[in-house]
Scaffold this active site. Structure first.
Site, PDB file in Angstrom:
ATOM      1  N   PHE A  41       0.825  -1.212   0.000  1.00 54.17           N
ATOM      2  CA  PHE A  41       0.000   0.000   0.000  1.00 54.17           C
ATOM      3  C   PHE A  41       0.855   1.257   0.000  1.00 54.17           C
ATOM      4  O   PHE A  41       0.412   2.329  -0.381  1.00 54.17           O
ATOM      5  CB  PHE A  41      -0.981  -0.007   1.183  1.00 54.17           C
ATOM      6  N   LYS A  42       2.101   1.135   0.387  1.00 54.13           N
ATOM      7  CA  LYS A  42       2.965   2.318   0.459  1.00 54.13           C
ATOM      8  C   LYS A  42       3.313   2.877  -0.917  1.00 54.13           C
ATOM      9  O   LYS A  42       3.859   3.970  -1.020  1.00 54.13           O
ATOM     10  CB  LYS A  42       4.219   1.984   1.244  1.00 54.13           C
ATOM     11  N   ASP A  43       2.981   2.124  -1.981  1.00 57.35           N
ATOM     12  CA  ASP A  43       3.228   2.638  -3.326  1.00 57.35           C
ATOM     13  C   ASP A  43       2.536   3.982  -3.556  1.00 57.35           C
ATOM     14  O   ASP A  43       3.087   4.847  -4.229  1.00 57.35           O
ATOM     15  CB  ASP A  43       2.736   1.631  -4.376  1.00 57.35           C
TER      16      ASP A  43
END
Ligand SMILES: *Cc1c(COP(=O)(O)O)cnc(C)c1O
Length: 430
Positions: free
Chosen positions: A106-108
């Site tokens: 999700f950090k993308d």
């Protein structure tokens, strides 16, 4: 929009300066002066809009005039250029899959948004910009991929030796180019402390322009609000409870921010592993940082979550102020593994260990609140964690992007937990 420091001793700054500095000089975190209120027109109609448009509308007040609208629209479109499906497991529980980005984490979203903002801002700075980041697992890969080959920017990633998964390590050590991986013989907390020290080192700051790409940076933190809007697309009925697998509490703080802007969310569940400072705080009213302990959900092994102060800033300083909006749970590794097995067996759905913590905390909450429904965030692809195959005794199909990693060569610089070694690494990069 200006940003103040949560320690209140540094001056207020623009979005641009908050991004370029990462952290305030007084070691506080930047926080928006006012929380924008979304119009009722937007709130009733956003479900019909595209992800890119939603992202633009949500983030625009925070960016203000520091990035022209047409540039910001493009940044937003590129940031959310993959899918965020909501998958129903039961009538009451669904998973919001946040792992369809380039590094399957999700950090993308935050990393892509920040790299593009920084690229825009670096056009008028003369110095090279150094991006420093500590990672407990997934941040490193997302930041490395998001910033790779961005001109004028050097990225230095600190990670705890032997405490990230093999895939995570390959993601952050095989890119080369402007990315340097530093392997620290310590914990994530040590890495984070080293980064904070470098960011506040006045001598270094004279010669290097530093910023941080941890979720303390507003350009990483603020776009995480998007998920909560995407979660509510096609949602019908009463607002959901949202369970957020939490480590540094950036994601959960972004959700609280979105809800204070008007997004209807009934409650948040801070789903933690054995690193349970926040669950304990909610129970006892005392916030006592702990050394982090290693768990199956390694990206959440944080003993003193840096973004928690942002939640206190929004909801109030005491446990009782948080309670109406936030519940917390601590899930053991044993229960995490059992949950992966249970969900696989019942629904043929493969959770990663972080998502399993989120699922368990939500399912437990819902059995005590049978009239509510909820969503848990699935924050990483299960194929990134060896523990999943072990727990399920099943083979997981490895996505191609992960397979390709194994052809790369690991390159890293090893250091101890002393600040001087880090300083040496940085000075060599100038
Ligand atoms: C970083 C991370 C988390 C924790 O997110 P925070 O914003 O730090 O609370 C959860 N799951 C995964 C897979 C992560 O990489």
């Amino acid at each position: 929009m200006l940003y103040f420091s949560t320690n209140h001793r540094s001056p207020r700054v623009s979005f641009r300066d908050a991004v370029l500095w990462g952290q305030a000089g007084d070691l506080g975190l930047y926080f928006p002066d006012v929380i924008p209120q979304l119009s009722s027109e937007f709130l009733t109609g956003f479900q019909e809009r595209s992800k890119a448009e939603i992202a633009f509308e949500v983030i625009r007040p925070y960016v203000g005039s520091t990035i022209p609208d047409e540039v910001l629209r493009k940044i937003c479109a590129e940031t959310v250029d993959f899918s965020f499906p909501r998958v129903n497991l039961t009538e009451k529980i669904s998973a919001l899959e946040l792992f369809h980005g380039p590094t399957l984490a999700f950090k993308d979203v935050g990393a892509r948004f920040m790299s593009r903002c920084l690229q825009y801002f670096s056009r008028d700075t003369q110095q090279k910009i150094f991006v420093l980041v500590a990672t407990s697992g997934d941040t490193g890969g997302a930041v490395a991929a998001g910033f790779r080959n961005v001109e004028g920017i050097e990225v230095v990633i600190l990670y705890p030796k032997g405490k990230v998964s093999q895939v995570q390590e390959l993601q952050l050590t095989t890119l080369g180019a402007n990315i340097t991986a530093v392997e620290v013989s310590g914990t994530f907390d040590d890495c984070q402390a080293l980064v904070k020290k470098a960011l506040s080192d006045d001598v270094l700051r004279e010669i290097i322009h530093f910023t941080s790409a941890n979720s303390i940076n507003v350009a990483r933190w603020l776009p995480q609000q998007f998920y909560y809007f995407f979660a509510l697309k096609d949602w019908e009925g009463e607002p959901p409870v949202i369970s957020v697998p939490s480590g540094n509490f950036g994601n959960l703080a972004a959700g609280v921010l979105a809800s204070l802007s008007g997004l209807p969310i009934k409650k948040f569940i801070a789903a933690c592993n054995a690193n349970d400072v926040v669950p304990k705080f909610l129970m006892s009213g005392e916030y006592i940082p702990q050394p982090s302990v290693a768990t199956l959900s390694n990206a959440m092994d944080v003993g003193d979550p840096s973004n928690f102060v942002r939640i206190l800033e929004m909801l109030g300083k005491n446990a009782v102020d948080l309670m109406p909006k936030v519940e917390a749970a601590s899930i053991s590794d044993q229960t995490t593994a059992d949950t992966m097995r249970e969900v696989y067996k019942k629904f043929a759905y493969i959770l990663d260990p972080h998502g399993a913590v989120g699922y368990r905390a939500l399912a437990d909450y819902l059995s005590a609140h049978p009239n509510e429904r909820g969503i848990f965030l699935e924050t990483a692809h299960p194929a990134k964690f060896d523990s999943v195959e072990t727990a399920l005794a099943a083979k997981i199909e490895i996505p191609k992007v992960l397979k390709d990693l194994y052809t790369g060569t690991k390159e890293s610089v090893e250091i101890g937990v002393d600040y001087d070694s880090l300083k040496e690494v940085l000075l060599k990069k100038i």
